[in-house]
Scaffold this active site. Structure first.
Site, PDB file in Angstrom:
ATOM      1  CG  ASN A  50     -20.022  43.956  -0.300  1.00 42.11           C
ATOM      2  OD1 ASN A  50     -19.611  44.074  -1.315  1.00 42.11           O
ATOM      3  ND2 ASN A  50     -19.980  42.862   0.315  1.00 42.11           N
ATOM      4  CG  PHE A  66     -18.190  36.490   6.668  1.00 40.49           C
ATOM      5  CD1 PHE A  66     -18.215  36.340   8.041  1.00 40.49           C
ATOM      6  CD2 PHE A  66     -17.269  37.139   5.934  1.00 40.49           C
ATOM      7  CE1 PHE A  66     -17.118  36.690   8.567  1.00 40.49           C
ATOM      8  CE2 PHE A  66     -16.239  37.555   6.737  1.00 40.49           C
ATOM      9  CZ  PHE A  66     -16.182  37.603   8.177  1.00 40.49           C
ATOM     10  CB  ALA A  67     -22.794  41.040   6.804  1.00 37.67           C
ATOM     11  CG  HIS A  68     -17.221  41.241   4.255  1.00 42.90           C
ATOM     12  ND1 HIS A  68     -17.962  40.328   3.681  1.00 42.90           N
ATOM     13  CD2 HIS A  68     -16.271  41.477   3.320  1.00 42.90           C
ATOM     14  CE1 HIS A  68     -17.660  39.680   2.614  1.00 42.90           C
ATOM     15  NE2 HIS A  68     -16.600  40.520   2.333  1.00 42.90           N
ATOM     16  CB  ALA A  69     -18.345  46.953   3.539  1.00 45.08           C
TER      17      ALA A  69
END
Length: 303
Positions: A50, A66-69
């Site tokens: 991402n 803010f790590a996410h996918a």
């Protein structure tokens, strides 16, 4: 709907972790979610991809990533992890580097975690609470702060981890694009809700109560919710919540929904991805700063 302490158990918190670079930092956060049964290892790769594809927009505030996918089969249940780094690492963000805190989110959908995201945004936006989180000696102590055992709030600081060592001077710099100058202390009169400024006057006529602002991120489940919450705090303070609705969305959906909105609020990286959508795209550098969002909102409505 789960709250923050439910989505982020003590077992998913690691403090003073050493990471060689941003990929390693995300890998630690991803491994915690694997260990707590939230995701498979594939989701960690998706979080890294991402950033590689969309840039470091996940660095939502000075020192905070803010790590996410996107929701995917790699997400087994909605959950989070928290990694405080021993030494800051660079993500490549123009104004919010270096990063000392990586919070990771895995979401099965865009609804189950909205209240938790609102709570987290408020905590990180409060200088006293952010300082307590930055100095908590154990995961248990940090979890207690997240659960609401926090000190009294003080005046807004330059960034959510402003008192935490190397981030003391990492606040966003003002720019013409974001209009991030100090706002007037007085909110506009709620009784005289204005139309958008000339820049957004191309919007089709609509009743004042139907004005919409889109907050946009790459996936619509993470950073856009941070910004949505901060914007709603400002609208509440102004008394404009009955005039303006805020919707968090992803880049693909935003292009289709842009005609419904008076403006889109997002990061610099996502603004570049969006390009010309026929509506003003406003850049916000610190998604937890009510002062910056206040300024951008004033610019949008020319007040």
């Amino acid at each position: 709907m789960k709250d923050l302490k439910d989505l982020l158990p003590v077992e998913a918190v690691r403090l003073d972790v050493r990471a060689a670079d941003w990929r390693a930092a995300i890998a630690v956060a991803g491994r915690l979610m694997v260990e707590t049964g939230v995701t498979t290892e594939e989701y960690t790769r998706e979080m890294v991809a991402n950033v590689e594809e969309n840039g470091p927009y996940i660095v939502v505030a000075p020192g905070v990533a803010f790590a996410h996918a996107r929701p995917s089969p790699a997400v087994l249940t909605t959950g989070m992890s928290w990694v405080r780094l021993a030494e800051p690492v660079e993500f490549g963000h123009e104004s919010n580097d270096p990063v000392t805190l990586v919070v990771a989110l895995a979401a099965q959908d865009s609804a189950a975690h909205t209240s938790a995201m609102a709570a987290l945004a408020r905590l990180l936006g409060d200088p006293a609470t952010a300082a307590a989180l930055a100095t908590a000696p154990t995961p248990e102590a940090l979890h207690a702060v997240l659960a609401g055992e926090r000190p009294e709030s003080g005046p807004e600081a330059a960034g959510p981890l402003a008192s935490a060592g190397p981030l003391a001077s990492a606040g966003p710099s003002a720019s013409a694009e974001s209009s991030a100058t100090a706002p007037s202390s007085a909110a506009p009169e709620p009784s005289s809700f204005p139309e958008p400024s000339a820049e957004s006057s191309a919007a089709e006529p609509r009743a004042a109560s139907l004005h919409k602002i889109l907050t946009v991120c790459g996936n619509g489940v993470g950073t856009s919710l941070f910004l949505k919450n901060t914007l709603e705090q400002v609208l509440d303070r102004w008394g404009w919540s009955r005039f303006v609705t805020v919707e968090a969305t992803d880049t693909i959906s935003a292009k289709g929904k842009a005609s419904e909105a008076v403006a889109l609020f997002t990061s610099r990286e996502i603004a570049r991805t969006l390009g010309d959508v026929g509506r003003p795209v406003k850049v916000v550098q610190d998604f937890t700063s009510t002062a910056e969002v206040d300024s951008v909102l004033r610019d949008t409505y020319d007040v």
